[in-house]
Design a protein around this motif. Structure first.
Motif, PDB file in Angstrom:
ATOM      1  N   ILE A  65     -17.578  20.109   2.331  1.00  0.00           N
ATOM      2  CA  ILE A  65     -17.196  19.832   0.945  1.00  0.00           C
ATOM      3  C   ILE A  65     -15.750  20.247   0.708  1.00  0.00           C
ATOM      4  CG2 ILE A  65     -17.619  20.496  -1.459  1.00  0.00           C
ATOM      5  CD1 ILE A  65     -20.616  20.646  -0.710  1.00  0.00           C
ATOM      6  N   GLY A  66     -15.356  21.405   1.207  1.00  0.00           N
ATOM      7  CA  GLY A  66     -13.982  21.868   1.047  1.00  0.00           C
ATOM      8  C   GLY A  66     -12.981  20.950   1.717  1.00  0.00           C
ATOM      9  N   ALA A  67     -13.306  20.478   2.908  1.00  0.00           N
ATOM     10  CA  ALA A  67     -12.414  19.560   3.612  1.00  0.00           C
ATOM     11  C   ALA A  67     -12.310  18.231   2.867  1.00  0.00           C
ATOM     12  CB  ALA A  67     -12.895  19.336   5.029  1.00  0.00           C
ATOM     13  N   GLY A  68     -13.405  17.778   2.329  1.00  0.00           N
ATOM     14  CA  GLY A  68     -13.378  16.545   1.531  1.00  0.00           C
ATOM     15  C   GLY A  68     -12.522  16.691   0.288  1.00  0.00           C
ATOM     16  N   LEU A  69     -12.633  17.832  -0.365  1.00  0.00           N
ATOM     17  CA  LEU A  69     -11.817  18.075  -1.553  1.00  0.00           C
ATOM     18  C   LEU A  69     -10.337  18.219  -1.196  1.00  0.00           C
ATOM     19  CD1 LEU A  69     -14.089  20.551  -3.537  1.00  0.00           C
ATOM     20  CD2 LEU A  69     -13.618  18.166  -4.064  1.00  0.00           C
ATOM     21  N   ALA A  70     -10.050  18.767  -0.032  1.00  0.00           N
ATOM     22  CA  ALA A  70      -8.653  18.909   0.388  1.00  0.00           C
ATOM     23  C   ALA A  70      -8.016  17.556   0.654  1.00  0.00           C
ATOM     24  CB  ALA A  70      -8.562  19.789   1.631  1.00  0.00           C
ATOM     25  N   THR A  71      -8.796  16.576   1.041  1.00  0.00           N
ATOM     26  CA  THR A  71      -8.237  15.255   1.326  1.00  0.00           C
ATOM     27  C   THR A  71      -8.027  14.417   0.072  1.00  0.00           C
ATOM     28  OG1 THR A  71     -10.432  14.371   1.771  1.00  0.00           O
ATOM     29  CG2 THR A  71      -9.175  15.177   3.659  1.00  0.00           C
ATOM     30  N   ILE A  72      -8.450  14.916  -1.086  1.00  0.00           N
ATOM     31  CA  ILE A  72      -8.197  14.184  -2.325  1.00  0.00           C
ATOM     32  C   ILE A  72      -6.690  14.061  -2.570  1.00  0.00           C
ATOM     33  CG2 ILE A  72      -8.453  14.330  -4.844  1.00  0.00           C
ATOM     34  CD1 ILE A  72     -11.248  15.390  -4.405  1.00  0.00           C
ATOM     35  N   GLY A  73      -5.925  15.019  -2.078  1.00  0.00           N
ATOM     36  CA  GLY A  73      -4.475  14.954  -2.220  1.00  0.00           C
ATOM     37  C   GLY A  73      -3.869  13.718  -1.571  1.00  0.00           C
ATOM     38  N   LEU A  74      -4.551  13.144  -0.604  1.00  0.00           N
ATOM     39  CA  LEU A  74      -4.032  11.951   0.063  1.00  0.00           C
ATOM     40  C   LEU A  74      -4.032  10.741  -0.863  1.00  0.00           C
ATOM     41  CD1 LEU A  74      -5.740  12.412   3.542  1.00  0.00           C
ATOM     42  CD2 LEU A  74      -3.423  13.032   2.859  1.00  0.00           C
ATOM     43  N   THR A  75      -4.897  10.734  -1.866  1.00  0.00           N
ATOM     44  CA  THR A  75      -4.916   9.637  -2.835  1.00  0.00           C
ATOM     45  C   THR A  75      -3.628   9.624  -3.641  1.00  0.00           C
ATOM     46  OG1 THR A  75      -7.307   9.892  -3.010  1.00  0.00           O
ATOM     47  CG2 THR A  75      -6.225   8.640  -4.741  1.00  0.00           C
ATOM     48  N   GLY A  76      -3.205  10.786  -4.089  1.00  0.00           N
ATOM     49  CA  GLY A  76      -1.964  10.875  -4.838  1.00  0.00           C
ATOM     50  C   GLY A  76      -0.751  10.514  -4.003  1.00  0.00           C
ATOM     51  N   VAL A  77      -0.812  10.844  -2.732  1.00  0.00           N
ATOM     52  CA  VAL A  77       0.300  10.515  -1.841  1.00  0.00           C
ATOM     53  C   VAL A  77       0.426   9.000  -1.685  1.00  0.00           C
ATOM     54  CG1 VAL A  77       1.115  10.687   0.539  1.00  0.00           C
ATOM     55  CG2 VAL A  77       0.263  12.702  -0.639  1.00  0.00           C
ATOM     56  N   GLY A  78      -0.687   8.324  -1.573  1.00  0.00           N
ATOM     57  CA  GLY A  78      -0.648   6.857  -1.475  1.00  0.00           C
ATOM     58  C   GLY A  78      -0.025   6.227  -2.709  1.00  0.00           C
ATOM     59  N   ALA A  79      -0.384   6.729  -3.869  1.00  0.00           N
ATOM     60  CA  ALA A  79       0.211   6.225  -5.108  1.00  0.00           C
ATOM     61  C   ALA A  79       1.699   6.578  -5.173  1.00  0.00           C
ATOM     62  CB  ALA A  79      -0.520   6.805  -6.308  1.00  0.00           C
ATOM     63  N   GLY A  80       2.043   7.777  -4.717  1.00  0.00           N
ATOM     64  CA  GLY A  80       3.440   8.201  -4.749  1.00  0.00           C
ATOM     65  C   GLY A  80       4.331   7.363  -3.861  1.00  0.00           C
ATOM     66  N   VAL A  81       3.855   7.029  -2.690  1.00  0.00           N
ATOM     67  CA  VAL A  81       4.645   6.189  -1.777  1.00  0.00           C
ATOM     68  C   VAL A  81       4.838   4.803  -2.388  1.00  0.00           C
ATOM     69  CG1 VAL A  81       4.590   5.029   0.466  1.00  0.00           C
ATOM     70  CG2 VAL A  81       4.051   7.452   0.303  1.00  0.00           C
ATOM     71  N   GLY A  82       3.811   4.279  -3.023  1.00  0.00           N
ATOM     72  CA  GLY A  82       3.937   2.984  -3.698  1.00  0.00           C
ATOM     73  C   GLY A  82       4.958   3.027  -4.815  1.00  0.00           C
ATOM     74  N   ILE A  83       4.965   4.114  -5.560  1.00  0.00           N
ATOM     75  CA  ILE A  83       5.938   4.262  -6.651  1.00  0.00           C
ATOM     76  C   ILE A  83       7.358   4.363  -6.101  1.00  0.00           C
ATOM     77  CG2 ILE A  83       6.734   5.856  -8.444  1.00  0.00           C
ATOM     78  CD1 ILE A  83       3.737   6.423  -9.002  1.00  0.00           C
ATOM     79  N   VAL A  84       7.532   5.110  -5.020  1.00  0.00           N
ATOM     80  CA  VAL A  84       8.869   5.270  -4.433  1.00  0.00           C
ATOM     81  C   VAL A  84       9.432   3.928  -3.989  1.00  0.00           C
ATOM     82  CG1 VAL A  84      10.102   6.189  -2.422  1.00  0.00           C
ATOM     83  CG2 VAL A  84       8.623   7.678  -3.751  1.00  0.00           C
ATOM     84  N   PHE A  85       8.660   3.156  -3.254  1.00  0.00           N
ATOM     85  CA  PHE A  85       9.173   1.886  -2.752  1.00  0.00           C
ATOM     86  C   PHE A  85       9.233   0.827  -3.841  1.00  0.00           C
ATOM     87  CE2 PHE A  85       8.201   3.830   1.356  1.00  0.00           C
ATOM     88  CZ  PHE A  85       9.411   3.601   1.973  1.00  0.00           C
ATOM     89  N   GLY A  86       8.339   0.892  -4.828  1.00  0.00           N
ATOM     90  CA  GLY A  86       8.434  -0.008  -5.975  1.00  0.00           C
ATOM     91  C   GLY A  86       9.702   0.241  -6.767  1.00  0.00           C
ATOM     92  N   SER A  87      10.066   1.512  -6.907  1.00  0.00           N
ATOM     93  CA  SER A  87      11.304   1.852  -7.603  1.00  0.00           C
ATOM     94  C   SER A  87      12.520   1.373  -6.828  1.00  0.00           C
ATOM     95  CB  SER A  87      11.388   3.358  -7.818  1.00  0.00           C
ATOM     96  OG  SER A  87      10.343   3.787  -8.645  1.00  0.00           O
ATOM     97  N   LEU A  88      12.445   1.388  -5.501  1.00  0.00           N
ATOM     98  CA  LEU A  88      13.544   0.852  -4.690  1.00  0.00           C
ATOM     99  C   LEU A  88      13.737  -0.631  -4.967  1.00  0.00           C
ATOM    100  CD1 LEU A  88      15.650   0.981  -2.357  1.00  0.00           C
ATOM    101  CD2 LEU A  88      13.758   0.412  -0.827  1.00  0.00           C
ATOM    102  N   VAL A  89      12.660  -1.379  -5.040  1.00  0.00           N
ATOM    103  CA  VAL A  89      12.766  -2.818  -5.285  1.00  0.00           C
ATOM    104  C   VAL A  89      13.381  -3.085  -6.655  1.00  0.00           C
ATOM    105  CG1 VAL A  89      11.406  -4.920  -5.637  1.00  0.00           C
ATOM    106  CG2 VAL A  89      10.879  -3.395  -3.737  1.00  0.00           C
ATOM    107  N   VAL A  90      12.943  -2.339  -7.665  1.00  0.00           N
ATOM    108  CA  VAL A  90      13.483  -2.534  -9.013  1.00  0.00           C
ATOM    109  C   VAL A  90      14.959  -2.154  -9.059  1.00  0.00           C
ATOM    110  CG1 VAL A  90      13.338  -1.682 -11.379  1.00  0.00           C
ATOM    111  CG2 VAL A  90      11.262  -2.256 -10.153  1.00  0.00           C
ATOM    112  N   ALA A  91      15.313  -1.018  -8.471  1.00  0.00           N
ATOM    113  CA  ALA A  91      16.709  -0.577  -8.496  1.00  0.00           C
ATOM    114  C   ALA A  91      17.602  -1.523  -7.709  1.00  0.00           C
ATOM    115  CB  ALA A  91      16.815   0.840  -7.940  1.00  0.00           C
ATOM    116  N   PHE A  92      17.112  -2.026  -6.585  1.00  0.00           N
ATOM    117  CA  PHE A  92      17.914  -2.950  -5.781  1.00  0.00           C
ATOM    118  C   PHE A  92      18.107  -4.277  -6.506  1.00  0.00           C
ATOM    119  CE2 PHE A  92      18.240  -6.236  -2.445  1.00  0.00           C
ATOM    120  CZ  PHE A  92      19.471  -5.862  -1.936  1.00  0.00           C
ATOM    121  N   SER A  93      17.083  -4.716  -7.234  1.00  0.00           N
ATOM    122  CA  SER A  93      17.223  -5.975  -7.972  1.00  0.00           C
ATOM    123  C   SER A  93      18.196  -5.827  -9.137  1.00  0.00           C
ATOM    124  CB  SER A  93      15.870  -6.470  -8.470  1.00  0.00           C
ATOM    125  OG  SER A  93      15.352  -5.584  -9.443  1.00  0.00           O
TER     126      SER A  93
END
Length: 76
Positions: A11-39
């Motif tokens: 259970i603890g290991a499963g809860l520790a991996t919840i942070g990976l969900t936020g990382v996936g969203a964060g990477v999407g935001i970073v590269f999405g912001s690159l596309v907007v700024a470049f445009s």
């Protein structure tokens, strides 16, 4: 090994991996912001890409910490 301890580790290991969900969203935001700024301003391509790589590396560091915590919980 005690089954209660084993299930608590899982259970603890499963809860520790919840942070990976936020990382996936964060990477999407970073590269999405690159596309907007470049445009908006294509002349800043090199500078924007450098900032994007820095943001990506810092975001991925959080993923590595979360994964490390999960492995420490499981195998200690």
């Amino acid at each position: 090994m005690n089954t209660t301890l084993q299930s608590a580790k899982m259970i603890g290991a499963g809860l520790a991996t919840i942070g990976l969900t936020g990382v996936g969203a964060g990477v999407g935001i970073v590269f999405g912001s690159l596309v907007v700024a470049f445009s908006r301003n294509p002349m800043l391509k090199q500078q924007l890409f450098g900032y994007t790589i820095l943001g990506f590396a810092l975001t991925e560091a959080v993923a590595l910490f979360a994964l490390m915590m999960a492995f420490l919980i499981l195998f200690s």
